[in-house]
Scaffold this motif. Structure first.
Motif, PDB file in Angstrom:
ATOM      1  N   ALA A 356      25.352  91.900  46.004  1.00 42.63           N
ATOM      2  CA  ALA A 356      24.064  92.777  46.555  1.00 42.63           C
ATOM      3  C   ALA A 356      23.826  92.531  47.753  1.00 42.63           C
ATOM      4  O   ALA A 356      23.555  93.528  48.613  1.00 42.63           O
ATOM      5  N   LEU A 357      23.823  91.304  48.407  1.00 35.21           N
ATOM      6  CA  LEU A 357      23.369  90.846  49.604  1.00 35.21           C
ATOM      7  C   LEU A 357      24.507  91.623  50.658  1.00 35.21           C
ATOM      8  O   LEU A 357      23.756  91.974  51.630  1.00 35.21           O
ATOM      9  N   ALA A 358      25.812  91.448  50.407  1.00 35.48           N
ATOM     10  CA  ALA A 358      26.830  92.173  51.395  1.00 35.48           C
ATOM     11  C   ALA A 358      26.460  93.748  51.273  1.00 35.48           C
ATOM     12  O   ALA A 358      27.107  94.312  52.082  1.00 35.48           O
ATOM     13  N   PHE A 359      25.983  94.137  50.031  1.00 33.25           N
ATOM     14  CA  PHE A 359      26.213  95.589  49.844  1.00 33.25           C
ATOM     15  C   PHE A 359      25.459  96.190  51.094  1.00 33.25           C
ATOM     16  O   PHE A 359      25.834  97.452  51.428  1.00 33.25           O
ATOM     17  N   ASP A 360      24.105  95.868  51.095  1.00 27.83           N
ATOM     18  CA  ASP A 360      23.349  96.552  52.192  1.00 27.83           C
ATOM     19  C   ASP A 360      24.090  96.660  53.586  1.00 27.83           C
ATOM     20  O   ASP A 360      24.259  97.555  54.554  1.00 27.83           O
ATOM     21  N   VAL A 361      24.761  95.549  54.027  1.00 23.41           N
ATOM     22  CA  VAL A 361      25.377  95.518  55.377  1.00 23.41           C
ATOM     23  C   VAL A 361      26.714  96.341  55.387  1.00 23.41           C
ATOM     24  O   VAL A 361      26.734  97.098  56.164  1.00 23.41           O
ATOM     25  N   GLN A 362      27.334  96.365  54.292  1.00 24.24           N
ATOM     26  CA  GLN A 362      28.496  97.073  54.230  1.00 24.24           C
ATOM     27  C   GLN A 362      28.292  98.836  54.211  1.00 24.24           C
ATOM     28  O   GLN A 362      28.603  99.430  54.763  1.00 24.24           O
ATOM     29  N   LYS A 363      27.334  99.227  53.530  1.00 19.65           N
ATOM     30  CA  LYS A 363      26.539 100.358  53.539  1.00 19.65           C
ATOM     31  C   LYS A 363      26.190 100.672  54.880  1.00 19.65           C
ATOM     32  O   LYS A 363      26.413 101.943  55.227  1.00 19.65           O
ATOM     33  N   THR A 364      25.470 100.033  55.351  1.00 20.33           N
ATOM     34  CA  THR A 364      25.115 100.298  56.857  1.00 20.33           C
ATOM     35  C   THR A 364      26.191 100.561  57.728  1.00 20.33           C
ATOM     36  O   THR A 364      26.190 101.376  58.536  1.00 20.33           O
ATOM     37  N   LYS A 365      27.222  99.649  57.686  1.00 20.03           N
ATOM     38  CA  LYS A 365      28.469  99.876  58.141  1.00 20.03           C
ATOM     39  C   LYS A 365      29.175 101.236  58.007  1.00 20.03           C
ATOM     40  O   LYS A 365      29.472 101.957  59.184  1.00 20.03           O
ATOM     41  N   ASP A 366      29.407 101.639  56.508  1.00 24.07           N
ATOM     42  CA  ASP A 366      29.890 102.617  56.279  1.00 24.07           C
ATOM     43  C   ASP A 366      28.960 104.020  56.866  1.00 24.07           C
ATOM     44  O   ASP A 366      29.842 105.076  57.083  1.00 24.07           O
ATOM     45  N   MET A 367      27.748 103.653  56.944  1.00 27.64           N
ATOM     46  CA  MET A 367      26.984 105.091  57.472  1.00 27.64           C
ATOM     47  C   MET A 367      27.211 105.118  59.014  1.00 27.64           C
ATOM     48  O   MET A 367      26.731 106.021  59.617  1.00 27.64           O
ATOM     49  N   GLY A 368      28.029 104.196  59.872  1.00 26.99           N
ATOM     50  CA  GLY A 368      28.395 104.343  60.940  1.00 26.99           C
ATOM     51  C   GLY A 368      27.268 103.607  62.095  1.00 26.99           C
ATOM     52  O   GLY A 368      27.377 103.954  63.331  1.00 26.99           O
ATOM     53  N   PHE A 369      26.538 102.956  61.464  1.00 28.43           N
ATOM     54  CA  PHE A 369      25.640 102.084  62.364  1.00 28.43           C
ATOM     55  C   PHE A 369      26.453 100.987  62.898  1.00 28.43           C
ATOM     56  O   PHE A 369      27.227 100.209  62.294  1.00 28.43           O
ATOM     57  N   ASN A 370      25.964 100.292  64.063  1.00 26.20           N
ATOM     58  CA  ASN A 370      26.632  98.966  64.505  1.00 26.20           C
ATOM     59  C   ASN A 370      25.617  97.891  64.778  1.00 26.20           C
ATOM     60  O   ASN A 370      26.056  96.962  65.105  1.00 26.20           O
ATOM     61  N   ASN A 586      10.929 105.830  53.133  1.00 24.67           N
ATOM     62  CA  ASN A 586      11.654 106.220  54.285  1.00 24.67           C
ATOM     63  C   ASN A 586      13.338 105.850  54.403  1.00 24.67           C
ATOM     64  O   ASN A 586      13.760 105.971  55.463  1.00 24.67           O
ATOM     65  N   GLY A 587      13.623 105.219  53.311  1.00 22.39           N
ATOM     66  CA  GLY A 587      14.948 104.892  53.240  1.00 22.39           C
ATOM     67  C   GLY A 587      16.344 105.510  53.328  1.00 22.39           C
ATOM     68  O   GLY A 587      16.047 106.900  53.009  1.00 22.39           O
ATOM     69  N   LEU A 588      17.229 105.250  54.055  1.00 19.27           N
ATOM     70  CA  LEU A 588      18.425 105.954  53.971  1.00 19.27           C
ATOM     71  C   LEU A 588      19.057 105.918  52.452  1.00 19.27           C
ATOM     72  O   LEU A 588      19.873 106.508  51.808  1.00 19.27           O
ATOM     73  N   MET A 589      18.576 104.915  51.620  1.00 20.96           N
ATOM     74  CA  MET A 589      19.032 104.504  50.359  1.00 20.96           C
ATOM     75  C   MET A 589      17.480 104.277  49.640  1.00 20.96           C
ATOM     76  O   MET A 589      16.755 103.951  50.081  1.00 20.96           O
ATOM     77  N   THR A 590      17.752 104.653  48.176  1.00 20.60           N
ATOM     78  CA  THR A 590      16.425 104.194  47.454  1.00 20.60           C
ATOM     79  C   THR A 590      16.573 102.718  47.306  1.00 20.60           C
ATOM     80  O   THR A 590      17.107 101.952  47.454  1.00 20.60           O
ATOM     81  N   TYR A 591      15.110 102.524  46.839  1.00 24.92           N
ATOM     82  CA  TYR A 591      14.803 101.001  46.842  1.00 24.92           C
ATOM     83  C   TYR A 591      15.899 100.304  45.817  1.00 24.92           C
ATOM     84  O   TYR A 591      16.126  99.079  46.032  1.00 24.92           O
ATOM     85  N   ASP A 592      16.161 100.903  44.621  1.00 25.67           N
ATOM     86  CA  ASP A 592      17.140 100.373  43.780  1.00 25.67           C
ATOM     87  C   ASP A 592      18.530 100.380  44.157  1.00 25.67           C
ATOM     88  O   ASP A 592      19.466 100.010  43.670  1.00 25.67           O
ATOM     89  N   ARG A 593      18.799 100.875  45.414  1.00 24.10           N
ATOM     90  CA  ARG A 593      20.122 101.093  45.917  1.00 24.10           C
ATOM     91  C   ARG A 593      21.301 102.003  45.149  1.00 24.10           C
ATOM     92  O   ARG A 593      22.445 102.077  45.308  1.00 24.10           O
ATOM     93  N   LYS A 594      20.600 102.900  44.462  1.00 26.03           N
ATOM     94  CA  LYS A 594      21.418 103.627  43.332  1.00 26.03           C
ATOM     95  C   LYS A 594      21.699 105.218  43.823  1.00 26.03           C
ATOM     96  O   LYS A 594      22.513 105.856  43.547  1.00 26.03           O
ATOM     97  N   VAL A 595      20.926 105.452  44.965  1.00 24.70           N
ATOM     98  CA  VAL A 595      20.976 106.649  45.578  1.00 24.70           C
ATOM     99  C   VAL A 595      21.184 106.756  46.939  1.00 24.70           C
ATOM    100  O   VAL A 595      20.406 106.013  47.761  1.00 24.70           O
ATOM    101  N   VAL A 596      22.145 107.255  47.695  1.00 29.61           N
ATOM    102  CA  VAL A 596      22.372 107.253  49.172  1.00 29.61           C
ATOM    103  C   VAL A 596      21.842 108.810  49.495  1.00 29.61           C
ATOM    104  O   VAL A 596      22.353 109.732  49.002  1.00 29.61           O
ATOM    105  N   LYS A 597      20.722 108.933  50.241  1.00 33.42           N
ATOM    106  CA  LYS A 597      20.274 110.349  50.473  1.00 33.42           C
ATOM    107  C   LYS A 597      20.876 111.099  51.174  1.00 33.42           C
ATOM    108  O   LYS A 597      20.681 112.400  51.291  1.00 33.42           O
ATOM    109  N   MET A 598      21.918 110.686  52.245  1.00 31.29           N
ATOM    110  CA  MET A 598      22.541 111.329  52.975  1.00 31.29           C
ATOM    111  C   MET A 598      23.981 110.843  53.029  1.00 31.29           C
ATOM    112  O   MET A 598      24.062 109.516  53.005  1.00 31.29           O
ATOM    113  N   SER A 599      25.037 111.391  52.883  1.00 33.04           N
ATOM    114  CA  SER A 599      26.403 111.007  52.629  1.00 33.04           C
ATOM    115  C   SER A 599      26.900 110.102  53.857  1.00 33.04           C
ATOM    116  O   SER A 599      26.454 110.418  54.835  1.00 33.04           O
ATOM    117  N   GLU A 600      27.575 108.996  53.417  1.00 32.42           N
ATOM    118  CA  GLU A 600      28.106 108.031  54.385  1.00 32.42           C
ATOM    119  C   GLU A 600      28.997 108.745  55.275  1.00 32.42           C
ATOM    120  O   GLU A 600      28.849 108.386  56.563  1.00 32.42           O
TER     121      GLU A 600
END
Length: 616
Positions: A356-370, A586-600
């Motif tokens: 889970a700890l790595a998930f947030d970093v990987q998802k942020t990367k997948d969305m194109g943030f650096n 305000n998140g790009l993902m929900t607090y439970d990390r189950k929904v990404v609000k805009m596709s990666e």
């Protein structure tokens, strides 16, 4: 009749021995949880090696798991004779995954106790007891004797408990923890006794891994690697405890199985390794070298540890128009990141699992943030390790504190003409200074960190010039953003503006020739997703929407407007925020990390246009 007597005896037994009546651990229900929460058990709670920048194999023991706990009055100084129930460490007592879900506050003490059976791996003469983080003040006891005390909710610490161990394998460890949350003046981040809006549930007690490590009498304590790509060099400081005359320290750098450089010097001396034709670390190519360190005495290895480093440089330089630009490896790279609070619905400060700890970093990367701005919180070492491996730039905030309790200095600021620094008590200042220094020391080895942020939005901001200049002197290898969105002083490397919801930038003609221009926060577009919110009602965003389509349309406009600012002098921007947090949606993902609000994929394509902008 016999059955009746047995039933009476059973009841009496439970009353006389309350622990015998305890229910097995289970997470507290009633709130949303992440997909990893269901994987957590008392036997597998965060079992990974917790210190990737100074690793030794075999001689350690993880103490995460079930501990006994008790809440007492403030005047309870001795270890209680009885304990209430069990708590799952390393999850804070207020969290669901602790199995408790209780508040503590300024009027109570939280006690922990556990009987530990020492592992066969712990055979060397010195035994250290390590804590990743305990919020806030704690006293540590081993076998009933006080080992030491520590103040600071965000920095790792340890005690040598060798002389406190008794014969045999079983040892008793106890902690006394006091945490006034925002009733105190210590660094506290976004915790509050009254959660609302952008302020969240308190975190008290152990919230990072607890572990034992056995070491020889002479051992490596810290490693401090600092890259210099202009010199093709890596400077390494190695601290050794109990070094003897004639001891040497050997340091070697490796590219896979190939040694690329080495240095052997007397213990206490610094090392410089030449890294010829270095492979530079960047978000697109996050290459990491291995580092091996040994203490050698009369030709024999006394202690050894492994680590890693990256060759990368963060700096600033004027462009053709005379505007300061932020450079990575001597080239302009627009940095676009998320404001990352690092909170979890089930673990609060603590991610349920390392995955889970790595998930947030990987998802942020997948969305194109650096880049990620780690917002007034410090993460466990493994979070920065994931950023290092995945190629994510990090701006590290100092957790704020003493926000309401301090008065304003009477001296006017140079820009606003109004008082801008607060007057904090000696105790308040000391808490800040000591913990900020320890945080910087602990995090120095992680190459992903490219910026230190001492203050956020004037929250407890004090002696800005002094603190900023001290931070710059403490670590000249990184940039310093004195007060992100806070009261402005002409000090540090960065001029940082916060603006919601639309993008904006500091005025180039006022600031651009001396400081890098950044947009430290913007956006905050909210979209509550039914079934994935902390509360059913009362959710909040800077600007809220009802559908994903509306959200994407507005977000696309933000990026279009942001793109225009880059050629004018903007070097970085940070969108609020990675995930929803409690009532914030305000998140790009929900607090439970189950929904990404805009596709990666959609976000990555949008963000790619930011990195293509030319500068003058």
């Amino acid at each position: 009749m016999a059955f009746k007597n047995y039933f009476v005896l059973l009841i009496l037994s439970c009353l006389l021995h309350p622990l015998a009546a305890q229910e097995p651990w289970k997470a507290v229900t009633g709130k949303i949880s992440s997909p990893w929460a269901g994987k957590v058990t008392p036997n597998n709670a965060l079992q990974e090696y917790p210190r990737p920048q100074l690793a030794r194999s075999g001689n350690w023991q993880n103490l995460n798991g079930l501990w006994k706990y008790k809440l007492t009055k403030l005047d309870q100084r001795d270890i209680p004779s009885g304990f209430d129930n069990e708590i799952l460490v390393p999850f804070a007592i207020e969290s669901s995954l602790s199995g408790v879900g209780k508040r503590v506050g300024k009027d109570s003490i939280l006690w922990y106790k556990r009987t530990v059976e020492l592992s066969n791996n712990l055979k060397k003469p010195r035994v250290l007891l390590h804590f990743g983080a305990v919020d806030w003040e704690c006293e540590v006891y081993v076998n009933g004797r006080k080992v030491g005390a520590h103040k600071g909710g965000f920095d790792p610490f340890s005690f040598d408990i060798s002389s406190f161990l008794k014969k045999g394998k079983q040892q008793e460890i106890a902690l006394r923890v006091f945490d006034p949350t925002d009733d105190g003046t210590q660094p506290v981040g976004k915790q509050t006794k009254n959660p609302h809006g952008i302020w969240y549930t308190p975190v008290t007690g152990i919230w990072q891994t607890v572990w034992l490590e056995s070491l020889p009498e002479t051992y490596i304590t810290t490693l401090k690697p600092t890259p210099d790509i202009d010199r093709n060099a890596l400077d390494v400081n190695v601290e050794v405890t109990n070094a003897e005359a004639g001891d040497q320290v050997a340091v070697s750098a490796w590219d896979g199985a190939k040694q690329v450089s080495n240095s052997v010097r007397s213990a206490g001396e610094s090392h410089t390794l030449t890294i010829s034709d270095p492979k530079l670390w960047s978000p697109s190519q996050p290459f990491l070298y291995d580092l091996k360190v040994s203490v050698i005495r009369k030709g024999k290895i006394v202690d050894e540890a492994s680590s890693y480093f990256a060759m990368r440089k963060i700096s600033m330089q004027k462009d053709a128009a005379g505007i300061q630009r932020m450079l990575l490896n001597n080239k302009f790279l627009f940095q676009y990141g998320t404001l990352d609070q690092g909170w979890w619905p089930d673990g609060l400060y603590t991610a349920p699992t390392d995955e889970a700890l790595a998930f947030d970093v990987q998802k942020t990367k997948d969305m194109g943030f650096n880049m990620i701005r780690k917002h007034i919180k410090v993460e466990p070492s493994r979070w920065y390790y994931h950023c290092d491996k995945l190629g994510m730039l990090v701006w590290q905030d100092m957790p704020s504190g003493d926000i309401q309790g301090s008065a304003w200095d009477s001296r006017p600021g140079q820009i606003s003409g109004k008082p801008q620094d607060k007057l904090r008590s000696e105790a308040s200042e000391t808490s800040y200074r000591v913990e900020w220094e320890k945080i910087m020391e602990a995090l120095h080895p992680f190459p992903s960190i490219v910026m230190w942020v001492p203050f956020n939005e004037a929250w407890g901001q004090f002696k800005t010039k002094e603190i900023t200049e001290w931070t710059m002197k403490k670590d000249p290898s990184r940039l310093v953003n004195s007060a992100s969105g806070g009261n402005y002083f002409p000090v540090g490397h960065i001029a940082d503006l916060h603006n919601y919801p639309d993008p904006a930038m500091p005025v180039p003609i006022l600031f651009g020739d001396k400081q890098v221009l950044v947009l430290g926060e913007f956006g905050g577009l909210g979209l509550p997703i039914e079934g994935h919110t902390w509360l059913d009602k009362g959710n909040w965003g800077y600007q809220s929407f009802k559908t994903k389509e509306e959200l994407l349309k507005r977000y696309t406009k933000l990026i279009t407007d942001l793109r225009v600012l880059i050629p004018l002098g903007l070097s970085a921007a940070i969108y609020t925020q990675t995930t929803d947090v409690e009532v914030e949606t305000n998140g790009l993902m929900t607090y439970d990390r189950k929904v990404v609000k805009m596709s990666e994929g959609t976000l990555k394509a949008l963000h790619g246009t930011l990195y293509e902008q030319a500068v003058r």
